[in-house]
Design an enzyme around this catalytic site. Structure first.
Site, PDB file in Angstrom:
ATOM      1  N   TYR A   1      28.066   6.040 -13.610  1.00 35.64           N
ATOM      2  CA  TYR A   1      29.096   5.106 -12.721  1.00 35.64           C
ATOM      3  C   TYR A   1      30.300   6.024 -12.850  1.00 35.64           C
ATOM      4  O   TYR A   1      31.133   5.682 -11.500  1.00 35.64           O
ATOM      5  CB  TYR A   1      30.001   4.344 -13.415  1.00 35.64           C
ATOM      6  CG  TYR A   1      29.539   3.133 -12.827  1.00 35.64           C
ATOM      7  CD1 TYR A   1      28.233   2.830 -14.259  1.00 35.64           C
ATOM      8  CD2 TYR A   1      30.178   1.644 -12.759  1.00 35.64           C
ATOM      9  CE1 TYR A   1      28.040   1.427 -13.877  1.00 35.64           C
ATOM     10  CE2 TYR A   1      29.470   0.110 -13.162  1.00 35.64           C
ATOM     11  CZ  TYR A   1      28.452   0.165 -13.545  1.00 35.64           C
ATOM     12  OH  TYR A   1      28.003  -1.108 -12.989  1.00 35.64           O
TER      13      TYR A   1
ATOM     14  N   ASP B   1     -17.572   7.925 -24.403  1.00 38.33           N
ATOM     15  CA  ASP B   1     -16.826   7.941 -22.447  1.00 38.33           C
ATOM     16  C   ASP B   1     -18.342   8.228 -21.676  1.00 38.33           C
ATOM     17  O   ASP B   1     -17.808   9.751 -21.541  1.00 38.33           O
ATOM     18  CB  ASP B   1     -15.668   9.181 -22.507  1.00 38.33           C
ATOM     19  CG  ASP B   1     -15.540   9.444 -21.569  1.00 38.33           C
ATOM     20  OD1 ASP B   1     -15.104   7.908 -20.860  1.00 38.33           O
ATOM     21  OD2 ASP B   1     -14.102   9.818 -21.293  1.00 38.33           O
TER      22      ASP B   1
ATOM     23  N   TYR C   1      15.445   1.540 -15.072  1.00 40.68           N
ATOM     24  CA  TYR C   1      15.350   1.300 -16.423  1.00 40.68           C
ATOM     25  C   TYR C   1      15.177  -0.093 -15.730  1.00 40.68           C
ATOM     26  O   TYR C   1      15.275  -0.951 -17.388  1.00 40.68           O
ATOM     27  CB  TYR C   1      16.684   1.581 -16.974  1.00 40.68           C
ATOM     28  CG  TYR C   1      17.713   0.854 -16.046  1.00 40.68           C
ATOM     29  CD1 TYR C   1      18.787   1.515 -15.388  1.00 40.68           C
ATOM     30  CD2 TYR C   1      18.705  -0.292 -16.865  1.00 40.68           C
ATOM     31  CE1 TYR C   1      19.908   0.741 -14.563  1.00 40.68           C
ATOM     32  CE2 TYR C   1      19.947  -0.980 -16.815  1.00 40.68           C
ATOM     33  CZ  TYR C   1      20.133  -0.544 -15.304  1.00 40.68           C
ATOM     34  OH  TYR C   1      20.865  -1.548 -14.649  1.00 40.68           O
TER      35      TYR C   1
ATOM     36  N   HIS D   1      31.654  -6.462 -15.936  1.00 39.62           N
ATOM     37  CA  HIS D   1      30.565  -6.602 -16.194  1.00 39.62           C
ATOM     38  C   HIS D   1      30.010  -7.568 -18.007  1.00 39.62           C
ATOM     39  O   HIS D   1      30.710  -7.795 -18.346  1.00 39.62           O
ATOM     40  CB  HIS D   1      29.630  -5.149 -17.188  1.00 39.62           C
ATOM     41  CG  HIS D   1      28.413  -4.189 -17.201  1.00 39.62           C
ATOM     42  ND1 HIS D   1      27.354  -5.513 -17.994  1.00 39.62           N
ATOM     43  CD2 HIS D   1      27.490  -4.181 -16.379  1.00 39.62           C
ATOM     44  CE1 HIS D   1      26.052  -4.806 -17.753  1.00 39.62           C
ATOM     45  NE2 HIS D   1      25.992  -4.141 -15.839  1.00 39.62           N
ATOM     46  N   GLY D   2      28.667  -7.685 -17.880  1.00 38.07           N
ATOM     47  CA  GLY D   2      27.956  -8.329 -18.350  1.00 38.07           C
ATOM     48  C   GLY D   2      28.051  -8.364 -20.326  1.00 38.07           C
ATOM     49  O   GLY D   2      27.811  -6.594 -19.924  1.00 38.07           O
TER      50      GLY D   2
HETATM   51  C1  SPV Z   1      -9.756   9.453 -18.954  1.00 38.87           C
HETATM   52  O1  SPV Z   1      -9.024   9.293 -20.257  1.00 38.87           O
HETATM   53  O2  SPV Z   1     -10.977   8.573 -19.231  1.00 38.87           O
HETATM   54  C2  SPV Z   1     -10.253  10.517 -18.902  1.00 38.87           C
HETATM   55  C3  SPV Z   1      -9.021  12.151 -18.329  1.00 38.87           C
HETATM   56  O3  SPV Z   1     -10.819  10.844 -17.732  1.00 38.87           O
HETATM   57  S1  SPV Z   1      -9.920  13.046 -19.252  1.00 38.87           S
HETATM   58  O4  SPV Z   1     -10.241  12.836 -20.388  1.00 38.87           O
HETATM   59  O5  SPV Z   1      -8.848  14.395 -19.705  1.00 38.87           O
HETATM   60  O6  SPV Z   1     -11.360  13.650 -18.772  1.00 38.87           O
HETATM   61 MG    MG Z   2     -12.295   8.937 -18.147  1.00 40.51          MG
END
Ligand code: SPV
Ligand code: MG
Length: 431
Positions: A75, A204, A43, A89-90
């Site tokens: 705790y 992509d 945390y 404690h604060g």
């Molecule tokens: C991305 O997040 O770009 C990855 C993972 O390469 S995947 O999209 O599952 O290929």
């Molecule tokens: Mg990727």
């Protein structure tokens, strides 16, 4: 003599801590708990000094009679062990996720009549300055870079979430939740090629070039401290990859994951629906080895991603590649699948672990999302990456807002779903 207990998880002492000790002394003998790394990283900020150094730091403080280690955020154990008459404690834990710790302390103390003493939290320029300095230190490349390896030693499974901007970086950095009396946060950030490209409205396919990808890293590192795992796609030409490794290292990135594909890369989640070419074991091993040779620090990790299951080349091929890439120097193996059933991922992990117990395994459960982190860890997985969920949650919310404003010719109807203006202007920390 009464016993007074207070728990510290700080790397630097300021007036606020001294005030707590001064107040505590009025009630009796002061025992300071040093929270263990494994507990505090659930945390709090990652420590910049070791537990041993923190213990020494606290032992050196005037008014501290004893220092012990507290192994858990809650705790119960420590209170059972030393039965303090008072816990000091604060008072800054009354709201937010930390309030569950306060409740836990009150319950523990109530069982035998112990008392909680809350000291007004000290807000002054020195406290603020130390706080900012600690944060800045953690964001520096040399601290951030090594953190993934440190986390692999501390965490049963390291959890990374996708980020593609300063804003998503802040979400990864600051989100802490409480569930069943436990606190938790993400350990690391994944700079996904899919989401980085999507944020720019581009496919992509390694079209968003490295210079632009580095710019995204810059945006993220400016406002965060957590370690970064960078999606390096295919890594490009080996002659280019070695430069990428050097740049990522310099920027403080902890790891790059490169996939064993060549030519025009398409997103793995298309599977065999589009033409994708897998690299040979020899070529890809040579790329990994060249990258390892190029890196300057021991911290940086090059993780080899295997696409055999995505491309339906079979388990044997996936395993052969995994062993070969580990031998070529890969610091981790990412195995990917687009099946909903995690069975093939589990089979891979079990078979890999039969022969290799050291090399970290990374998985991206976007499709096989039924499996829990605990189950993955039980099969030897070390890093889990939630690769695209922030982008996929933001897009429908934004689209619906755009549609409703168009429909109603005003923004009133969408307002209830929105973050308040006050929240957004206060989201970003001021220096
Ligand atoms: C991305 O997040 O770009 C990855 C993972 O390469 S995947 O999209 O599952 O290929
Ligand atoms: Mg990727």
């Amino acid at each position: 003599m009464k016993t007074v207990y207070t728990c510290f998880c700080t790397d630097a002492i300021h007036g606020g801590h001294l005030n707590i000790i001064e107040q505590a002394r009025k009630y009796g003998r002061v025992v300071v708990g040093a929270l263990s790394d494994a507990a505090l990283i659930k945390y709090n900020r990652f420590p910049t000094i070791s537990l041993e150094e923190r213990i020494k730091l606290y032992e050196g403080l005037e008014g501290v009679d004893d220092v012990i280690v507290q192994d858990s955020i809650m705790y119960d154990e420590v209170i059972e062990k030393i039965h303090p008459d008072y816990v000091v404690h604060g008072d800054n834990w009354k709201e937010g996720p930390e309030s569950v710790i306060r409740e836990n302390v009150l319950n523990c103390l109530a069982s035998y009549g112990g008392e909680l003493v809350e000291v007004g939290y000290t807000y002054n320029p020195q406290v603020k300055k130390i706080d900012i300095q600690l944060k800045e230190k953690l964001s520096m490349p040399e601290y951030r870079r090594k953190r993934l390896r440190q986390l692999l030693r501390i965490r049963p499974i390291v959890k990374a979430i996708e980020v593609h901007s300063g804003l998503t970086g802040l979400i990864a950095e600051k989100t802490v939740v409480e569930r069943d009396g436990e606190l938790d946060q993400f350990d690391a950030m994944w700079i996904s090629s899919l989401c980085d490209s999507t944020a720019k409205g581009k496919p992509d396919i390694e079209l968003v070039d490295m210079t632009s990808r580095f710019r995204t890293i810059d945006d993220v590192t400016e406002v965060t401290t957590k370690p970064i795992i960078f999606d390096g796609d295919t890594g490009g030409l080996t002659e280019h990859f070695v430069y990428t490794v050097r740049t990522l290292e310099k920027m403080g990135v902890s790891a790059v994951i490169i996939e064993d594909k060549t030519g025009l890369k398409k997103n793995s989640l298309f599977g065999t629906e589009v033409a994708q070419t897998q690299d040979t074991i020899e070529n890809f091993s040579a790329k990994i080895a060249a990258g390892k040779d190029a890196q300057l620090t021991d911290d940086f990790m090059i993780i080899a991603r295997i696409e055999s299951l995505i491309l339906e080349r079979g388990m044997e091929d996936a395993l052969e590649r995994a062993f070969a890439f580990a031998k070529a120097g890969a610091d981790g193996i990412m195995i990917h699948s687009r099946k909903k059933d995690p069975a093939e991922i589990i089979e891979f992990c079990d078979k890999f672990r039969e022969k290799n117990t050291e090399t970290p395994i990374v998985v991206v459960p976007s499709s096989f999302n039924v499996i829990t982190e605990e189950e993955l860890a039980a099969h030897g997985v070390n890093i889990v990456i939630y690769a695209n969920q922030l982008t996929r949650s933001a897009f429908p919310a934004m689209q619906k807002t755009a549609e409703d404003i168009l429909k109603y010719h005003r923004a009133k109807e969408v307002d209830d779903r929105l973050m308040s203006i006050n929240q957004i202007i206060n989201l970003i920390d001021e220096l």
